[in-house]
Design an enzyme around this catalytic site. Structure first.
Site, PDB file in Angstrom:
ATOM      1  N   GLU A 152      99.988   5.409  54.702  1.00  0.00           N
ATOM      2  CA  GLU A 152     101.164   4.682  54.444  1.00  0.00           C
ATOM      3  C   GLU A 152     102.017   5.450  53.371  1.00  0.00           C
ATOM      4  OE1 GLU A 152     101.560   0.526  53.452  1.00  0.00           O
ATOM      5  OE2 GLU A 152      99.335  -0.267  53.964  1.00  0.00           O
ATOM      6  N   LYS A 204      84.224   6.470  55.954  1.00  0.00           N
ATOM      7  CA  LYS A 204      85.863   5.325  55.429  1.00  0.00           C
ATOM      8  C   LYS A 204      85.352   4.900  54.534  1.00  0.00           C
ATOM      9  CE  LYS A 204      89.823   3.604  55.513  1.00  0.00           C
ATOM     10  NZ  LYS A 204      90.772   3.132  56.390  1.00  0.00           N
ATOM     11  N   CYS A 260      94.047  -0.537  51.136  1.00  0.00           N
ATOM     12  CA  CYS A 260      92.939  -0.073  52.218  1.00  0.00           C
ATOM     13  C   CYS A 260      92.096   0.053  50.383  1.00  0.00           C
ATOM     14  CB  CYS A 260      92.990   1.649  52.526  1.00  0.00           C
ATOM     15  SG  CYS A 260      93.738   1.240  53.959  1.00  0.00           S
ATOM     16  N   LYS A 263      89.958  -3.291  48.469  1.00  0.00           N
ATOM     17  CA  LYS A 263      89.393  -3.793  49.564  1.00  0.00           C
ATOM     18  C   LYS A 263      88.251  -3.513  49.709  1.00  0.00           C
ATOM     19  CE  LYS A 263      91.171  -3.930  54.020  1.00  0.00           C
ATOM     20  NZ  LYS A 263      89.885  -3.091  54.771  1.00  0.00           N
TER      21      LYS A 263
END
Length: 448
Positions: A152, A204, A260, A263
């Site tokens: 972001e 990821k 992100c 979490k």
């Protein structure tokens, strides 16, 4: 190619707009009618640098449209990207209800050759489970994994110039479709990493958890520097210049946040526990980061003689990082909450994230203000909680004339220490020793 994105949140919107800009015919589908209506008027629901420019270009080229309707137009799609949210359950496990809801809806409309691409962050084995789920309902679509690595604040650049593109597939057909989709980026040199479904999904989680670990580590080194008189900025530079380590994510501060890192590290920890692996590193990082906002409040209290009750404090910055309006899991918001619980009066300002902060937190002792000057007027201390450039470039001499006590604690280490001292501020950065001078020693303050 004809591509549809299911979910027009942060990932789906950025990905869809840039894919349209790159030449694909893109449809972004979302259940939120209000959001879709605004997007059709070129009103973005998120703040992301330059995204509005690419939105305009894609729309003007007739390569992008927005809808909230699942219908037979989906039959034209050659690939469907699932980009819905996967929030954490109380256990830390990722909740895939929105993923399966999207799968249920699209499976009734798409053609048999359409590739379903899971771009949402999901635990390993999710794609395999989705394939099995679809087969149980009589469908035999190919399913691929394609995790996103957008930051972001720099998502447009990250999408256009990625470090790598990771895809997980179980057949050549899926790989070829994804190669065709990403051809404009591959042709300019982007690394295209092809692996199996499980590994792609795990990449990821592992990437984000490793970066979170770097942040937690440098924060604890900052605590050590504070005790023994070290310089955390020089330490970060000296460590980060080692090419094996790198300088990114070695900035000491109030902890990591956003949608992100918190979490994903919880989900990875839940995954390893479910497989009876005792991953002590993940647990330590989670614990360290959870404590970080409280540690920052303790530093603030130390600078105010240990007594926070009734104090007026300016908090500059509310988003979890600069360059975004996102306040999800923001350390700044957590710090404000702790201060409010200690009967502090908080005056808060953020250049972009005020509206989201207002939706997230309201309190009788909390004032959201429209300028730094308003927030700093007559306060006992200024807390810089987000690394916005405008805070670095402030007219601090003018701010000095507004405050009750000229104390600044910079939780992002963005201000020049010597310049602040010349003005007359007592300035403290994360990792610097707190040489406490009692507030009652009036010679060090200009009471307003």
């Amino acid at each position: 190619m004809n591509i549809t994105f299911i979910g027009s949140g942060y990932v789906g919107l950025v990905s869809g707009i840039i894919m349209g800009y790159l030449g694909h015919n893109v449809t972004c589908l979302d259940n939120d009618e209000v959001k879709i209506s605004k997007l059709n008027k070129q009103i973005l629901p998120i703040y992301e640098a330059k995204l509005d420019e690419y939105l305009k270009q894609a729309l003007e080229a007739n390569r992008l449209k927005f809808t909230n309707i699942y219908n037979n137009e989906l039959q034209n799609a050659e690939a469907i990207f699932i980009t819905v949210g996967t929030p954490s359950k109380e256990s830390g496990e990722a909740d895939l209800k929105y993923v399966y809801d999207a799968i249920d809806k699209v499976s009734e409309h798409i053609n048999k050759d359409c590739l379903i691409v899971i771009k949402s962050t999901v635990p390993p084995d999710s794609c395999s489970n989705i394939i099995a789920y679809l087969k149980s309902k009589g469908f035999s679509f190919n399913v691929a994994s394609n995790p996103e690595f957008l930051r972001e604040g720099s998502a447009v650049e990250d999408f256009l110039y990625p470090d790598r593109i990771v895809v997980g597939v179980n057949n050549k057909e899926s790989e070829e479709i994804l190669r065709k989709i990403y051809a404009p980026l591959i042709e300019q040199g982007a690394k295209f990493v092809v692996t199996d479904l499980v590994t792609s999904e795990l990449i990821k989680y592992a990437s984000n958890s490793f970066l979170a670990t770097k942040i937690a580590f440098i924060n604890e080194m900052a605590d050590l520097c504070e005790k023994i008189g070290g310089n955390i900025e020089d330490l970060s530079k000296g460590v980060g210049l080692d090419q094996r380590i790198g300088q990114n994510f070695l900035n000491a501060g109030p902890g990591f946040g956003g949608s992100c890192f918190p979490k994903d590290i919880l989900a990875l920890n839940n995954l390893v526990e479910n497989h009876h692996i005792d991953c002590k590193i993940l647990k330590a990082v989670i614990k360290s980061n959870k404590q970080r906002p409280s540690n920052m409040v303790d530093k603030i209290a130390t600078l105010l003689d240990g007594d926070l009750k009734g104090k007026n404090i300016a908090v500059l910055g509310l988003t979890y990082k600069a360059g975004t309006d996102d306040v999800r899991a923001s350390p700044a918001i957590e710090i404000v909450k702790i201060l409010l619980n200690k009967d502090v009066y908080v005056k808060a300002f953020d250049p972009i994230g005020l509206e989201n902060a207002k939706k997230n937190l309201e309190h009788k002792n909390l004032l959201y203000l429209d300028s730094v000057a308003e927030a700093c007027k007559s306060v006992d201390i200024i807390v810089i909680a987000t690394e916005w450039l405008e805070f670095k470039e402030l007219n601090w001499q003018g701010i000095y004339d507004l405050v009750k006590f000229p104390i600044v604690i910079d939780l992002r280490n963005i201000i020049d220490n010597e310049a602040m001292k010349k003005i007359g501020f007592r300035y403290y950065a994360v990792g610097s020793k707190l040489d406490v001078i009692p507030a009652k020693a009036g010679i060090h303050y200009k009471a307003r």
